[in-house]
Design a protein around this motif. Sequence first.
Motif, mmCIF file in Angstrom:
data_model
loop_
_atom_site.group_PDB
_atom_site.id
_atom_site.type_symbol
_atom_site.label_atom_id
_atom_site.label_comp_id
_atom_site.label_asym_id
_atom_site.label_seq_id
_atom_site.Cartn_x
_atom_site.Cartn_y
_atom_site.Cartn_z
ATOM 1 N N GLY A 1 -7.187 -3.049 -2.072
ATOM 2 C CA GLY A 1 -5.794 -3.007 -2.505
ATOM 3 C C GLY A 1 -5.567 -3.840 -3.754
ATOM 4 N N LYS B 1 0.893 -10.593 -8.029
ATOM 5 C CA LYS B 1 1.484 -11.742 -7.341
ATOM 6 C C LYS B 1 1.826 -12.775 -8.383
ATOM 7 N N LYS C 1 -11.388 -11.251 -2.144
ATOM 8 C CA LYS C 1 -10.419 -10.888 -3.178
ATOM 9 C C LYS C 1 -10.834 -11.496 -4.507
ATOM 10 N N SER D 1 -4.700 2.370 -11.067
ATOM 11 C CA SER D 1 -3.549 1.645 -10.530
ATOM 12 C C SER D 1 -2.455 1.484 -11.603
ATOM 13 N N GLU E 1 -2.533 -5.951 -5.942
ATOM 14 C CA GLU E 1 -1.205 -6.509 -5.792
ATOM 15 C C GLU E 1 -0.902 -7.461 -6.951
ATOM 16 N N GLU F 1 0.201 -0.321 -11.389
ATOM 17 C CA GLU F 1 0.567 -1.734 -11.483
ATOM 18 C C GLU F 1 -0.390 -2.490 -12.400
#
Lengths: 156, 265
Positions: B59, B63, B162, B81, B61, B83
Amino acid sequence: MPVVSMTVNGKAVSADVDPRTLLVHYLRENLRLTGTHVGCDTSQCGACVVMVNGASIKSCTALAVGLQGADVTTIEGLAKDGKLHPMQEAFRENHGLQCGFCTPGMIMSAVDIVNRNGSKIDEKTIREELEGNICRCTGYHNIVKAIAAGAEAMGG
Amino acid sequence: MYPFTYHQPDSVRQAASVAGKAEDAKFLAGGMTLLPTMKQRLASPANLIDLSKIGDLAGIEVKGRSVVIGAMTRHFDVANSKELQAAIPALADLAGMIGDPAVRNRGTIGGSLANNDPAADYPAAALALGATIITNKRKIEAEDYFTGLFETALEEGEIITKVSFPIPAKAGYEKFRNPASRYAIVGVFVAKRGSDVRVAVTGAGASGVFRATKIEAALTAKFSSKSLEGVKMPAEGLNTDIHADAEYRAHLITVMAKRATDKAK
């Protein structure tokens, strides 16, 4: 030995395999689906491309045991009711092959290219997207033409 | 390929516990390097721990001022992606240049960083962007993470979960590819954050990814490809192989750095 079950070309299949069995060998040797070829065996040539859960992958570089429950489509799964898939028909029409060894992988990649990029794709995109498929007869020109025609046909 | 015992844990904790008990274990991410290496019998782990069924490892994200990417996120998803394309377009761009579509559908960012191939793309991005590699045990700064050819700061049984990338003001990546393998003969990632400019080079170094301080200095003065006119990288410490010798690689570093700077956004 683990039992590996998946759906291949819409049919539920299962076989007892050694964990080191590659997807391509599971398909060819356990299921006798020999349309998927082993070319370079080093994940460069693309003769072994199949769809797994809708994404093209090189089946010589995936363990069957890791794909428990996956939905797999091989070249044998494209034709429906005795009628060639539009991409297969386009390869035939445009003579998109010479010896034919790379063709199953080319067609699977071509279908994936259209699925991701739509049916209006230019030559440059097709050539770039075909990076992972090698034709040792170097018949790329007609392959690219075939994919453009097949894309149009798939679009409707 | 030699036989092995296969494990498919469903959590990181379980994967670490299997690794702690099993002799001679290797983690399998996308398998784009490990499986070919095992096929060639250059690697023959007795135990293979497949991470693909651990759900929360993939995933992307945004942040705060960073983008956090799960270790099992495939190159395809990084490249596409929305984003990430908005936050760090150069990183999405880099992922889209790895291998070919079928490879990008399997290969993962965590796998690439754990393997630290000296010609892989992600190490350049991690080093230039000042990424943090997050594992099941700790956080490792990119600066301390890459320790040599195929060598990292990861300990036995440690799993990358991550990677966190600070969002730069501008970044760009360009590589001169080997036409067959699509690996970088030279790849250069430039990143500018405030007055800090970092330039990381992959494919060229005899001991893996490194920062090109000469180019960083020139770009810090002015962030423009014109600043790199006449900047000559030394050939010492660069790799010579059948694809290119050290001098040619040195020359390519400046050329790729110029292109990456022109592309930077």
